[in-house]
Design a protein around this motif. Structure first.
Motif, PDB file in Angstrom:
ATOM      1  N   ALA A 154      35.778  38.623  19.412  1.00 46.83           N
ATOM      2  CA  ALA A 154      36.095  37.725  18.297  1.00 46.83           C
ATOM      3  C   ALA A 154      35.919  38.383  16.931  1.00 46.83           C
ATOM      4  CB  ALA A 154      35.236  36.472  18.375  1.00 46.83           C
ATOM      5  N   GLY A 155      35.220  39.480  16.901  1.00 42.44           N
ATOM      6  CA  GLY A 155      35.050  40.191  15.626  1.00 42.44           C
ATOM      7  C   GLY A 155      33.697  39.944  14.985  1.00 42.44           C
ATOM      8  N   GLU A 156      33.359  40.829  14.038  1.00 44.85           N
ATOM      9  CA  GLU A 156      32.040  40.801  13.402  1.00 44.85           C
ATOM     10  C   GLU A 156      31.755  39.502  12.667  1.00 44.85           C
ATOM     11  OE1 GLU A 156      30.875  44.004  10.786  1.00 44.85           O
ATOM     12  OE2 GLU A 156      31.246  45.453  12.391  1.00 44.85           O
ATOM     13  N   ALA A 157      32.763  38.998  11.947  1.00 41.10           N
ATOM     14  CA  ALA A 157      32.537  37.795  11.131  1.00 41.10           C
ATOM     15  C   ALA A 157      32.172  36.601  12.020  1.00 41.10           C
ATOM     16  CB  ALA A 157      33.778  37.489  10.301  1.00 41.10           C
ATOM     17  N   ALA A 158      32.925  36.445  13.114  1.00 44.54           N
ATOM     18  CA  ALA A 158      32.655  35.317  14.018  1.00 44.54           C
ATOM     19  C   ALA A 158      31.275  35.446  14.649  1.00 44.54           C
ATOM     20  CB  ALA A 158      33.727  35.249  15.098  1.00 44.54           C
ATOM     21  N   TRP A 159      30.900  36.651  15.046  1.00 42.50           N
ATOM     22  CA  TRP A 159      29.596  36.861  15.682  1.00 42.50           C
ATOM     23  C   TRP A 159      28.449  36.738  14.687  1.00 42.50           C
ATOM     24  CZ3 TRP A 159      27.726  36.711  20.396  1.00 42.50           C
ATOM     25  CH2 TRP A 159      28.652  36.715  21.463  1.00 42.50           C
ATOM     26  N   ASP A 160      28.673  37.202  13.445  1.00 42.22           N
ATOM     27  CA  ASP A 160      27.663  37.060  12.393  1.00 42.22           C
ATOM     28  C   ASP A 160      27.400  35.571  12.150  1.00 42.22           C
ATOM     29  OD1 ASP A 160      25.963  37.798  10.228  1.00 42.22           O
ATOM     30  OD2 ASP A 160      27.579  37.220   8.861  1.00 42.22           O
ATOM     31  N   ASP A 161      28.496  34.804  12.068  1.00 43.87           N
ATOM     32  CA  ASP A 161      28.404  33.360  11.850  1.00 43.87           C
ATOM     33  C   ASP A 161      27.655  32.698  13.009  1.00 43.87           C
ATOM     34  OD1 ASP A 161      28.934  30.936  10.557  1.00 43.87           O
ATOM     35  OD2 ASP A 161      30.663  30.563  11.858  1.00 43.87           O
ATOM     36  N   TYR A 162      28.023  33.057  14.236  1.00 46.68           N
ATOM     37  CA  TYR A 162      27.430  32.449  15.436  1.00 46.68           C
ATOM     38  C   TYR A 162      25.936  32.746  15.555  1.00 46.68           C
ATOM     39  CZ  TYR A 162      26.352  31.784  20.392  1.00 46.68           C
ATOM     40  OH  TYR A 162      25.769  31.409  21.561  1.00 46.68           O
ATOM     41  N   LEU A 163      25.583  33.998  15.253  1.00 44.41           N
ATOM     42  CA  LEU A 163      24.188  34.401  15.452  1.00 44.41           C
ATOM     43  C   LEU A 163      23.267  33.990  14.297  1.00 44.41           C
ATOM     44  CD1 LEU A 163      24.629  37.981  16.934  1.00 44.41           C
ATOM     45  CD2 LEU A 163      23.793  35.964  18.136  1.00 44.41           C
ATOM     46  N   HIS A 164      23.787  34.043  13.054  1.00 46.29           N
ATOM     47  CA  HIS A 164      22.867  33.956  11.916  1.00 46.29           C
ATOM     48  C   HIS A 164      23.072  32.794  10.965  1.00 46.29           C
ATOM     49  CE1 HIS A 164      21.472  37.850  13.171  1.00 46.29           C
ATOM     50  NE2 HIS A 164      22.672  38.380  13.024  1.00 46.29           N
ATOM     51  N   LEU A 165      24.295  32.248  10.887  1.00 42.60           N
ATOM     52  CA  LEU A 165      24.554  31.281   9.821  1.00 42.60           C
ATOM     53  C   LEU A 165      24.471  29.850  10.340  1.00 42.60           C
ATOM     54  CD1 LEU A 165      27.526  33.118   8.052  1.00 42.60           C
ATOM     55  CD2 LEU A 165      25.062  33.355   7.674  1.00 42.60           C
ATOM     56  N   ARG A 166      23.644  29.046   9.668  1.00 40.01           N
ATOM     57  CA  ARG A 166      23.481  27.647  10.068  1.00 40.01           C
ATOM     58  C   ARG A 166      23.567  26.750   8.850  1.00 40.01           C
ATOM     59  NH1 ARG A 166      24.304  29.817  14.027  1.00 40.01           N
ATOM     60  NH2 ARG A 166      23.198  29.816  16.027  1.00 40.01           N
ATOM     61  N   ASP A 167      24.148  25.564   9.037  1.00 39.31           N
ATOM     62  CA  ASP A 167      24.121  24.558   7.986  1.00 39.31           C
ATOM     63  C   ASP A 167      22.754  23.886   8.009  1.00 39.31           C
ATOM     64  OD1 ASP A 167      26.752  25.043   7.276  1.00 39.31           O
ATOM     65  OD2 ASP A 167      27.536  23.603   8.743  1.00 39.31           O
ATOM     66  N   ASN A 168      22.444  23.197   6.928  1.00 41.05           N
ATOM     67  CA  ASN A 168      21.175  22.463   6.861  1.00 41.05           C
ATOM     68  C   ASN A 168      21.491  21.043   6.428  1.00 41.05           C
ATOM     69  OD1 ASN A 168      18.480  21.811   6.773  1.00 41.05           O
ATOM     70  ND2 ASN A 168      18.105  22.785   4.790  1.00 41.05           N
ATOM     71  N   PRO A 169      22.109  20.269   7.319  1.00 40.88           N
ATOM     72  CA  PRO A 169      22.657  18.972   6.894  1.00 40.88           C
ATOM     73  C   PRO A 169      21.583  17.925   6.616  1.00 40.88           C
ATOM     74  CG  PRO A 169      22.852  19.220   9.262  1.00 40.88           C
ATOM     75  CD  PRO A 169      22.307  20.524   8.748  1.00 40.88           C
ATOM     76  N   ALA A 170      21.833  17.112   5.568  1.00 36.98           N
ATOM     77  CA  ALA A 170      21.027  15.913   5.351  1.00 36.98           C
ATOM     78  C   ALA A 170      21.838  14.782   5.958  1.00 36.98           C
ATOM     79  CB  ALA A 170      20.788  15.696   3.867  1.00 36.98           C
ATOM     80  N   GLY A 171      21.538  14.425   7.192  1.00 37.76           N
ATOM     81  CA  GLY A 171      22.320  13.403   7.884  1.00 37.76           C
ATOM     82  C   GLY A 171      22.558  13.795   9.322  1.00 37.76           C
ATOM     83  N   ALA A 172      23.760  13.506   9.809  1.00 36.85           N
ATOM     84  CA  ALA A 172      24.063  13.711  11.222  1.00 36.85           C
ATOM     85  C   ALA A 172      24.084  15.187  11.592  1.00 36.85           C
ATOM     86  CB  ALA A 172      25.410  13.074  11.549  1.00 36.85           C
ATOM     87  N   THR A 173      23.460  15.504  12.716  1.00 39.70           N
ATOM     88  CA  THR A 173      23.501  16.869  13.235  1.00 39.70           C
ATOM     89  C   THR A 173      23.457  16.821  14.758  1.00 39.70           C
ATOM     90  OG1 THR A 173      22.560  19.085  13.010  1.00 39.70           O
ATOM     91  CG2 THR A 173      21.002  17.269  13.226  1.00 39.70           C
ATOM     92  N   GLN A 174      23.752  17.934  15.376  1.00 35.95           N
ATOM     93  CA  GLN A 174      23.686  18.030  16.834  1.00 35.95           C
ATOM     94  C   GLN A 174      22.715  19.141  17.214  1.00 35.95           C
ATOM     95  OE1 GLN A 174      27.548  18.492  18.734  1.00 35.95           O
ATOM     96  NE2 GLN A 174      27.346  16.420  19.524  1.00 35.95           N
ATOM     97  N   ASP A 175      21.710  18.792  17.985  1.00 38.06           N
ATOM     98  CA  ASP A 175      20.704  19.759  18.419  1.00 38.06           C
ATOM     99  C   ASP A 175      20.882  20.085  19.892  1.00 38.06           C
ATOM    100  OD1 ASP A 175      19.396  19.383  15.968  1.00 38.06           O
ATOM    101  OD2 ASP A 175      18.030  17.878  16.820  1.00 38.06           O
ATOM    102  N   LEU A 176      20.283  21.208  20.257  1.00 38.51           N
ATOM    103  CA  LEU A 176      20.172  21.572  21.663  1.00 38.51           C
ATOM    104  C   LEU A 176      18.687  21.437  22.025  1.00 38.51           C
ATOM    105  CD1 LEU A 176      22.335  22.636  23.598  1.00 38.51           C
ATOM    106  CD2 LEU A 176      21.664  24.948  22.976  1.00 38.51           C
ATOM    107  N   TRP A 177      18.410  20.649  23.043  1.00 38.76           N
ATOM    108  CA  TRP A 177      17.026  20.485  23.508  1.00 38.76           C
ATOM    109  C   TRP A 177      16.968  20.822  25.003  1.00 38.76           C
ATOM    110  CZ3 TRP A 177      12.760  18.718  20.526  1.00 38.76           C
ATOM    111  CH2 TRP A 177      13.079  18.320  19.217  1.00 38.76           C
ATOM    112  N   HIS A 178      15.816  21.326  25.423  1.00 40.28           N
ATOM    113  CA  HIS A 178      15.613  21.653  26.829  1.00 40.28           C
ATOM    114  C   HIS A 178      14.575  20.696  27.396  1.00 40.28           C
ATOM    115  CE1 HIS A 178      13.937  24.298  30.173  1.00 40.28           C
ATOM    116  NE2 HIS A 178      15.191  24.128  30.485  1.00 40.28           N
ATOM    117  N   HIS A 179      14.974  19.932  28.442  1.00 37.83           N
ATOM    118  CA  HIS A 179      14.004  19.049  29.087  1.00 37.83           C
ATOM    119  C   HIS A 179      13.269  19.866  30.149  1.00 37.83           C
ATOM    120  CE1 HIS A 179      12.869  15.254  31.492  1.00 37.83           C
ATOM    121  NE2 HIS A 179      11.985  15.496  30.562  1.00 37.83           N
TER     122      HIS A 179
END
Ligand SMILES: [Zn+2]
Lengths: 181, 86
Positions: free
Chosen positions: B32-57
Motif C-alpha cells: 500500500a505504500g509508506e504513507a498508508a502504513w505510516d497512517d495505519y501504524l502511527h496516526l490516530r484521531d482524538n475525537p470528542a464524541g463517537a469513536t470505535q475501540d478494539l477491546w479484548h475479552h
C-alpha cells in the motif's frame, strides 16, 4: 529407577468444609479442548453425541451431566470433561493435566463466589447448566452452575493453591459475619 | 464502565483489555505504500464524541469492536471482530 507418584492439582488442599459449605476436587478421566474447524460445528457436535452423548454447547452453556459434560470456554471452543474424545473436524487437545476442577456446594457457595467474581450469579440470571468465562478475583476461570447451591470452577492447574485460598478466605469471612449476627 | 461481549453478554470492565482504535483491524495491503502504513501504524484521531475501540475479552478470548462516546462515556454497542472480518 525413580517412581513418580501422580498427584491431583488440589491434593493436600481439598476437601474442606466451612459454614456448612464444602469445597472439593473433581479429577475427571480426561479434559479435552475441542475447537471445531470453520463450518464444522454441527459435524463435531454429532460426533461428540455419538462418542460420549453430549453435543457442542452454545456460548455460555454446558451440555451433559456429571459423568460426561461439555462446557463452552470461548468462541468455537469447548472443554469435554469426562471420557477422552477425538471427534473429526475439530482441533482436539488433551488438557487433562492443565486444569484444576473444583466444586463448591452449600448455603454459602453463591455468596462466597459473589465476593470473587464480577458476574451476576443470581439464580434467575445464572441457571443450572449456565457457564461463564470470567474472573475468580485475579484469575481467569470458568464458573458453571451445577445446581441451586452448587458450582464448578475451572482454573489453570498452576493456580490451584491460589484458587483454594481465595475460596477459603471468602467462606471464612462469611462464616465470621454469620457468627456476629 | 460495562461492555457487552458478543458471546458472554454484558460484563465488568475489569474483564477487558483496551487494544486501541478499531482501525487496527483495517490493515493496509503489504504494497500500500509508506504513507498508508505510516497512517495505519502511527496516526490516530482524538475525537470528542463517537469513536470505535478494539477491546479484548480476556476470559473468553474474543476481540470486540466497541462503539463508545468519549464525552458521555456511553457505550452504544459492540460486535465481534470475527463477525466483521472474515
Ligand atoms: Zn467473552
Amino acid at each position: 529407577m525413580v517412581s513418580l507418584v501422580p498427584k491431583s492439582p488440589c491434593a493436600d488442599l481439598l476437601p474442606l468444609a466451612i459454614a456448612e459449605t464444602t469445597v472439593s476436587e473433581v479429577v475427571p478421566e480426561a479434559i479435552t479442548l475441542v475447537a471445531p474447524f470453520k463450518g464444522k460445528k454441527k459435524t463435531v457436535s454429532d460426533a461428540l453425541k455419538a462418542e460420549v452423548g453430549v453435543g457442542f454447547p452454545a456460548p455460555g452453556r454446558m451440555t451433559g451431566k456429571q459423568d460426561a459434560r461439555c462446557i463452552w470456554v470461548g468462541p468455537e471452543q469447548a472443554l469435554v470433561i469426562g471420557p477422552a474424545v477425538s471427534p473429526d473436524g475439530a482441533a482436539v487437545t488433551d488438557q487433562s493435566d492443565g486444569f484444576a476442577v473444583i466444586q463448591i456446594t452449600g448455603p454459602m457457595a453463591a455468596n462466597a463466589l459473589a465476593r470473587l467474581t464480577p458476574i451476576d450469579l443470581r439464580r434467575d440470571h445464572f441457571k443450572p447448566g449456565h457457564t461463564a468465562r470470567t474472573l475468580l478475583n485475579h484469575m481467569t476461570c470458568s464458573i458453571t452452575r451445577l445446581g441451586a447451591a452448587s458450582f464448578e470452577i475451572l482454573v489453570f492447574r498452576s493456580m490451584a493453591k491460589t484458587a483454594v485460598h481465595e475460596l477459603t478466605e471468602a467462606l471464612k469471612l462469611l462464616e465470621g459475619r454469620a457468627k456476629l449476627s | 464502565m460495562r461492555i457487552t461481549c458478543p458471546y458472554c453478554g454484558e460484563r465488568d470492565i475489569r474483564e477487558f483489555t483496551y487494544r486501541g482504535h478499531a482501525l487496527a483491524i483495517a490493515r493496509p495491503a503489504p504494497d500500500a505504500g509508506e504513507a498508508a502504513w505510516d497512517d495505519y501504524l502511527h496516526l490516530r484521531d482524538n475525537p470528542a464524541g463517537a469513536t470505535q475501540d478494539l477491546w479484548h475479552h480476556g476470559p473468553c478470548g474474543a476481540w470486540v469492536i466497541v462503539d463508545r462516546d468519549t464525552v458521555t462515556h456511553e457505550v452504544a454497542g459492540s460486535k465481534a471482530v470475527a463477525e466483521v472480518k472474515r
